[in-house]
Design an enzyme around this catalytic site. Structure first.
Site, PDB file in Angstrom:
ATOM      1  N   ARG A  18       0.516  -1.017  -0.257  1.00  0.00           N
ATOM      2  CA  ARG A  18      -0.363   0.025   0.400  1.00  0.00           C
ATOM      3  C   ARG A  18       0.906   1.197  -0.027  1.00  0.00           C
ATOM      4  NH1 ARG A  18      -2.934  -2.631   4.577  1.00  0.00           N
ATOM      5  NH2 ARG A  18      -1.777  -4.281   3.619  1.00  0.00           N
ATOM      6  N   GLU A  75       2.814  -8.104  12.190  1.00  0.00           N
ATOM      7  CA  GLU A  75       2.158  -8.298  13.402  1.00  0.00           C
ATOM      8  C   GLU A  75       1.500  -9.342  13.434  1.00  0.00           C
ATOM      9  OE1 GLU A  75      -1.283  -5.233  12.875  1.00  0.00           O
ATOM     10  OE2 GLU A  75      -1.835  -5.713  15.019  1.00  0.00           O
TER      11      GLU A  75
HETATM   12  C1  PRP Z   1       0.847  -4.176   6.889  1.00  0.00           C
HETATM   13  C2  PRP Z   1       0.818  -2.694   6.603  1.00  0.00           C
HETATM   14  C3  PRP Z   1       2.517  -2.216   6.849  1.00  0.00           C
HETATM   15  C4  PRP Z   1       3.066  -3.749   7.038  1.00  0.00           C
HETATM   16  C5  PRP Z   1       2.686  -2.480   9.027  1.00  0.00           C
HETATM   17  O1  PRP Z   1       1.022  -4.341   4.988  1.00  0.00           O
HETATM   18  O2  PRP Z   1       0.507  -1.776   4.658  1.00  0.00           O
HETATM   19  O3  PRP Z   1       2.933  -1.641   5.295  1.00  0.00           O
HETATM   20  O4  PRP Z   1       1.772  -4.898   7.437  1.00  0.00           O
HETATM   21  O5  PRP Z   1       3.033  -3.285   9.959  1.00  0.00           O
HETATM   22  P1  PRP Z   1       3.952  -3.755  11.056  1.00  0.00           P
HETATM   23  O6  PRP Z   1       4.203  -1.996  11.336  1.00  0.00           O
HETATM   24  O7  PRP Z   1       3.575  -4.329  12.084  1.00  0.00           O
HETATM   25  O8  PRP Z   1       4.946  -4.080  10.421  1.00  0.00           O
HETATM   26  P2  PRP Z   1       1.457  -6.325   4.816  1.00  0.00           P
HETATM   27  O9  PRP Z   1       2.354  -6.930   5.616  1.00  0.00           O
HETATM   28  O10 PRP Z   1      -0.061  -6.811   5.081  1.00  0.00           O
HETATM   29  O11 PRP Z   1       1.560  -6.102   3.176  1.00  0.00           O
HETATM   30  P3  PRP Z   1       1.039  -5.937   2.188  1.00  0.00           P
HETATM   31  O12 PRP Z   1       0.385  -4.292   1.960  1.00  0.00           O
HETATM   32  O13 PRP Z   1       1.329  -6.256   1.422  1.00  0.00           O
HETATM   33  O14 PRP Z   1      -0.470  -6.906   1.987  1.00  0.00           O
HETATM   34  N1  HPA Z   2      -4.599  -2.325   8.243  1.00  0.00           N
HETATM   35  C1  HPA Z   2      -3.548  -2.826   7.472  1.00  0.00           C
HETATM   36  N2  HPA Z   2      -2.082  -2.969   7.714  1.00  0.00           N
HETATM   37  C2  HPA Z   2      -2.105  -3.476   8.364  1.00  0.00           C
HETATM   38  C3  HPA Z   2      -2.800  -3.244  10.161  1.00  0.00           C
HETATM   39  C4  HPA Z   2      -4.193  -2.944   9.633  1.00  0.00           C
HETATM   40  O1  HPA Z   2      -5.100  -2.592  10.826  1.00  0.00           O
HETATM   41  N3  HPA Z   2      -1.813  -4.037  11.146  1.00  0.00           N
HETATM   42  C5  HPA Z   2      -1.053  -4.240   9.928  1.00  0.00           C
HETATM   43  N4  HPA Z   2      -0.988  -3.745   9.897  1.00  0.00           N
END
Ligand code: PRP
Ligand code: HPA
Length: 176
Positions: free
Chosen positions: A65, A102
């Site tokens: 994202r 997370e």
């Molecule tokens: C989510 C979010 C951040 C990260 C935050 O991405 O968009 O990049 O988790 O989590 P943190 O601070 O605990 O490390 P995700 O890992 O879900 O990946 P994606 O955007 O590829 O789905």
């Molecule tokens: N939203 C999107 N990304 C995330 C979240 C959430 O609440 N927690 C950890 N990654």
């Protein structure tokens, strides 16, 4: 909170128990369904950068994202955009770091020639939770010799205290 920030925040959805039980998932995608709100969000990010960072060469966006907002911010500021991706997705020579999420673990990569030593970067993502993702991106950029001027997210989950892991300038627009 400013009217623009209120508008953006009002569009962020909350999904209980996604993607796993116990996670309250904050969803930024509804903001992209509203062109005016998306423009407000990009302007707010750019205004913060302009008022706090003297100069920057690159916006680094984190998969996935961070890819939504990163190129828009970079284009508005007239600087480069560079992606950091999950392992195995980027061609050519890459550098990598492992990190904890997370809800799981992953590996991040950047193209070796995407950032030159001494270049000033701003790392951008949609959300900071535990801070593991942002911390890994900082490590990766510093491995390449970049100077991390700012870590910037749209949403910060305050209770998880992720910002304490970073030890770099950090800013979030919206707190939960
Ligand atoms: C989510 C979010 C951040 C990260 C935050 O991405 O968009 O990049 O988790 O989590 P943190 O601070 O605990 O490390 P995700 O890992 O879900 O990946 P994606 O955007 O590829 O789905
Ligand atoms: N939203 C999107 N990304 C995330 C979240 C959430 O609440 N927690 C950890 N990654």
């Amino acid at each position: 909170m400013s009217d623009r920030l209120e508008t953006v925040k009002s569009l962020i959805a909350a999904h209980p128990d996604f993607p796993k039980p116990g996670i309250l998932f904050r969803d930024v995608f509804p903001v992209l369904r509203n062109a005016k709100a998306l423009r407000m969000l990009i302007d707010l990010l750019c205004e913060h950068i302009k008022s706090t960072v003297a100069s920057a060469d690159i916006i680094v966006g984190l998969e996935s994202r961070g890819f939504l907002f990163g190129p828009m911010v970079a284009e508005q500021l007239g600087i480069a955009f560079v992606p950091v991706r999950k392992a195995g997705k980027l061609p050519g020579k890459t550098v990598s770091v492992s990190y904890t999420l997370e809800y799981g673990t992953d590996k991040f990569e950047a193209q070796e020639d995407s950032v030159k030593k001494g270049q000033k970067v701003i790392i951008l993502d949609d959300l900071l939770a535990t801070g593991g993702t942002m911390k890994a991106a900082i490590e990766l950029m510093e491995k390449l010799g970049a100077v991390v001027e700012l870590c910037l997210v749209v949403i910060e989950l305050d209770d998880l205290k992720g910002r304490n892991k970073l030890n770099r300038p950090f800013y979030s627009l919206i707190h939960y």
